[in-house]
Design a protein around this motif. Sequence first.
Motif, PDB file in Angstrom:
ATOM      1  N   LEU A 292       0.718  -1.292   0.013  1.00 42.37           N
ATOM      2  CA  LEU A 292      -0.095  -0.055  -0.053  1.00 42.37           C
ATOM      3  C   LEU A 292       0.776   1.285   0.018  1.00 42.37           C
ATOM      4  O   LEU A 292       0.451   2.380  -0.408  1.00 42.37           O
ATOM      5  N   SER A 293       1.938   1.139   0.258  1.00 46.10           N
ATOM      6  CA  SER A 293       3.037   2.479   0.512  1.00 46.10           C
ATOM      7  C   SER A 293       4.202   2.206  -0.600  1.00 46.10           C
ATOM      8  O   SER A 293       5.086   3.071  -0.522  1.00 46.10           O
ATOM      9  N   GLY A 294       3.776   1.578  -1.721  1.00 47.27           N
ATOM     10  CA  GLY A 294       4.665   1.520  -2.802  1.00 47.27           C
ATOM     11  C   GLY A 294       5.931   0.728  -2.682  1.00 47.27           C
ATOM     12  O   GLY A 294       6.738   1.116  -3.563  1.00 47.27           O
ATOM     13  N   GLY A 295       6.006  -0.302  -1.599  1.00 47.06           N
ATOM     14  CA  GLY A 295       7.178  -0.975  -1.333  1.00 47.06           C
ATOM     15  C   GLY A 295       7.269  -2.314  -2.186  1.00 47.06           C
ATOM     16  O   GLY A 295       6.541  -2.359  -3.352  1.00 47.06           O
ATOM     17  N   PHE A 296       7.977  -3.302  -1.700  1.00 48.77           N
ATOM     18  CA  PHE A 296       7.968  -4.670  -2.320  1.00 48.77           C
ATOM     19  C   PHE A 296       8.120  -5.506  -1.015  1.00 48.77           C
ATOM     20  O   PHE A 296       8.081  -5.237   0.275  1.00 48.77           O
ATOM     21  N   PRO A 297       8.202  -6.897  -1.481  1.00 47.60           N
ATOM     22  CA  PRO A 297       8.006  -7.659  -0.166  1.00 47.60           C
ATOM     23  C   PRO A 297       8.898  -7.794   0.954  1.00 47.60           C
ATOM     24  O   PRO A 297      10.365  -7.477   0.600  1.00 47.60           O
ATOM     25  N   VAL A 298       8.650  -7.855   2.142  1.00 41.19           N
ATOM     26  CA  VAL A 298       9.549  -7.668   3.249  1.00 41.19           C
ATOM     27  C   VAL A 298       9.621  -8.677   4.001  1.00 41.19           C
ATOM     28  O   VAL A 298       8.748  -9.614   3.919  1.00 41.19           O
ATOM     29  N   THR A 299      10.615  -8.855   5.077  1.00 45.36           N
ATOM     30  CA  THR A 299      10.720  -9.977   5.942  1.00 45.36           C
ATOM     31  C   THR A 299      11.789  -9.576   7.123  1.00 45.36           C
ATOM     32  O   THR A 299      12.124  -8.449   7.171  1.00 45.36           O
ATOM     33  N   GLY A 300      11.575 -10.425   8.157  1.00 45.04           N
ATOM     34  CA  GLY A 300      12.748 -10.241   9.237  1.00 45.04           C
ATOM     35  C   GLY A 300      14.191 -10.283   8.708  1.00 45.04           C
ATOM     36  O   GLY A 300      14.246 -11.402   8.263  1.00 45.04           O
ATOM     37  N   SER A 301      14.886  -9.568   9.052  1.00 49.48           N
ATOM     38  CA  SER A 301      16.311  -9.715   8.696  1.00 49.48           C
ATOM     39  C   SER A 301      17.203 -10.153  10.057  1.00 49.48           C
ATOM     40  O   SER A 301      17.144  -9.554  10.906  1.00 49.48           O
ATOM     41  N   ILE A 302      17.817 -11.069   9.593  1.00 52.42           N
ATOM     42  CA  ILE A 302      18.660 -11.924  10.665  1.00 52.42           C
ATOM     43  C   ILE A 302      19.816 -10.674  11.265  1.00 52.42           C
ATOM     44  O   ILE A 302      19.909 -10.550  12.383  1.00 52.42           O
ATOM     45  N   SER A 303      20.530 -10.095  10.138  1.00 53.13           N
ATOM     46  CA  SER A 303      21.543  -9.159  10.655  1.00 53.13           C
ATOM     47  C   SER A 303      20.998  -8.028  11.148  1.00 53.13           C
ATOM     48  O   SER A 303      21.419  -7.507  12.311  1.00 53.13           O
ATOM     49  N   ARG A 304      20.051  -7.433  10.820  1.00 51.66           N
ATOM     50  CA  ARG A 304      19.338  -6.118  11.387  1.00 51.66           C
ATOM     51  C   ARG A 304      18.648  -6.577  12.536  1.00 51.66           C
ATOM     52  O   ARG A 304      18.793  -5.560  13.562  1.00 51.66           O
ATOM     53  N   SER A 305      18.099  -7.531  12.743  1.00 49.32           N
ATOM     54  CA  SER A 305      17.565  -7.764  14.064  1.00 49.32           C
ATOM     55  C   SER A 305      18.602  -8.226  14.836  1.00 49.32           C
ATOM     56  O   SER A 305      18.221  -7.784  16.211  1.00 49.32           O
ATOM     57  N   ALA A 306      19.615  -8.476  14.725  1.00 41.03           N
ATOM     58  CA  ALA A 306      20.813  -8.669  15.643  1.00 41.03           C
ATOM     59  C   ALA A 306      21.217  -7.273  16.050  1.00 41.03           C
ATOM     60  O   ALA A 306      21.500  -7.196  17.214  1.00 41.03           O
ATOM     61  N   VAL A 307      21.457  -6.520  15.147  1.00 41.79           N
ATOM     62  CA  VAL A 307      21.762  -5.061  15.474  1.00 41.79           C
ATOM     63  C   VAL A 307      20.676  -4.578  16.486  1.00 41.79           C
ATOM     64  O   VAL A 307      21.047  -3.914  17.435  1.00 41.79           O
ATOM     65  N   ASN A 308      19.427  -4.822  16.170  1.00 40.43           N
ATOM     66  CA  ASN A 308      18.393  -4.150  17.157  1.00 40.43           C
ATOM     67  C   ASN A 308      18.566  -4.502  18.368  1.00 40.43           C
ATOM     68  O   ASN A 308      18.410  -4.028  19.388  1.00 40.43           O
TER      69      ASN A 308
END
Length: 546
Positions: A292-308
């Motif tokens: 709805l916001s003009g994006g594309f398929p997304v998911t949980g990221s292993i590396s980014r979640s680890a940084v979070n």
Amino acid sequence: MLLWLRQYRRPLLAGDITAGIVVAMMMVPQGMAYALVAGLPPVVGIYASILPPLLYAVFGSSMTQSVGPMAIVSLMTAAALAPLADPGSSLHVVLAAQLAFISGLVLLLCGLLRLGFMASFLSRPVISGFSNGAAILIIWGQLTPLLGATVPHWHLPSMVLGLCSLAFLWLAKRYLSAVLRRCGLGAAASDVGARLAPMLLVIAGIVLVRYCGLDHMGVQTTGHVPNGLPSLNLATSGAHWRTLLSPALLIAFIVFLMSMSAAQTLAQKRGEKLQTNRELLGLGAANVASALSGGFPVTGSISRSAVNFQAGANTPLASIITASLLALALVAPTGWLALMPLPVLAATIIFAVAGLLDWGTLKLAWRYDRSDALALLATTAGVLVLGVEAGVVIGVLLSMGTLIWRASRPHIAVLGRIPNSEHFRNVERYEAHTLPDLLLLRIDAGLFFGNIEAVTERIEEELHSHPTARHLVLVLSAVNQIDSTALLGLGELNKTLDQRGISFNLAEVKGPVMDRLRQSSLLKELSGKLYLSTALATADLSGGKA
């Protein structure tokens, strides 16, 4: 839903704010880079990083998962859309959002139908093989922007910038954390600081373009980045709904699989328990929001979640803060985003996906189970040779095929008594005593339509090898189920053995299996007896000679 918000405590706020800021700094270059992997304008990566984490915070169950663009899913998006539209075209952008919408609906439906068990459909080696193949494809695809390559030569300034960027990222990963610790930062803060090296690199690249005129030397940049937030609408192509269904199903499956892998790792560290069906709802809502916001398929990221997690995130509020900061970045003047050099973004992509290359699992599987190792290699080869979608299908088929093959060939052991004990063990592993007129066989798997024929064939082989046996005892201590096909097979075996003068006996039948057998005629027609233990069966059938 939002239980975490009702239970929120003020001491959690500092960690959530810190993590939200850190991940936002990481998401700017990463989101834009993964949009390029998907064949989309860079700003679409930021669009896909604003609404999706907000919806996941409402419906998902992980406290620290970071939802947004991810390398493998971006590659699958590019592969699915390549035959339908030119990369970067308006149709490509529309189809990417449509793909996210269909994937989101599939995930939502699976969540409503409580199909969370699908996370077990791919074995770890097959997941590793798929990740390896996808990582190699992504790296190969980024060599052109990294080196500024055109037919038939490389662009020297781009190549120098790209290779130096890779060298900086490698040195930062290897040494920056230690340097920061020596400067007085704590271990956790130093690790988080080292993970922000891509953002520092992008800033340096923008400065070089702005003040050294690299763009005038031929170094390509991201170009114009639209100012302002994305409008909420879903532009679709009616002619492509059916075409996108198949890749959307595969992407939805991988989205769930990758997200669960990341979320479970962090949940174990925090002592939390995930709800797989809520994860499906959260990821489905996130993908619908991305569409709805003009994006594309997304998911949980292993590396980014680890940084979070390492940056101190305690609740999904950290992701809400990240999304808010990214929205502010688009509301503010975006001229600086247009100066990002593509060789630097290519270097960040290559370095990020290089972490997906997993050779440890291959080494372990090769030592422990060659069939798993071969499945890993076959999945990798399938991705590289046949494409990402085919690689996913090969992975699923290999996982299920390996499971079916193993279940269809259950281990069956000839048992004998350990001298001076009541214990019975496999004669191939222990010096166990057997009797010439008694054959004890232990079946180490459930009996069902897929293996009963192989089981009866093995029983006949063992009877042929023990021609003096007059009594057969099947030890069912490891059998958890007997389906109707297996029941009929045992009944036929009972009749065959009875005609040959061999009694057919059962021992150590589990309670749930016994409950089912009592509803059949097998126990009444049994030519032998039913025994509580192998020892009792041996004592009775041997006439006390055991």
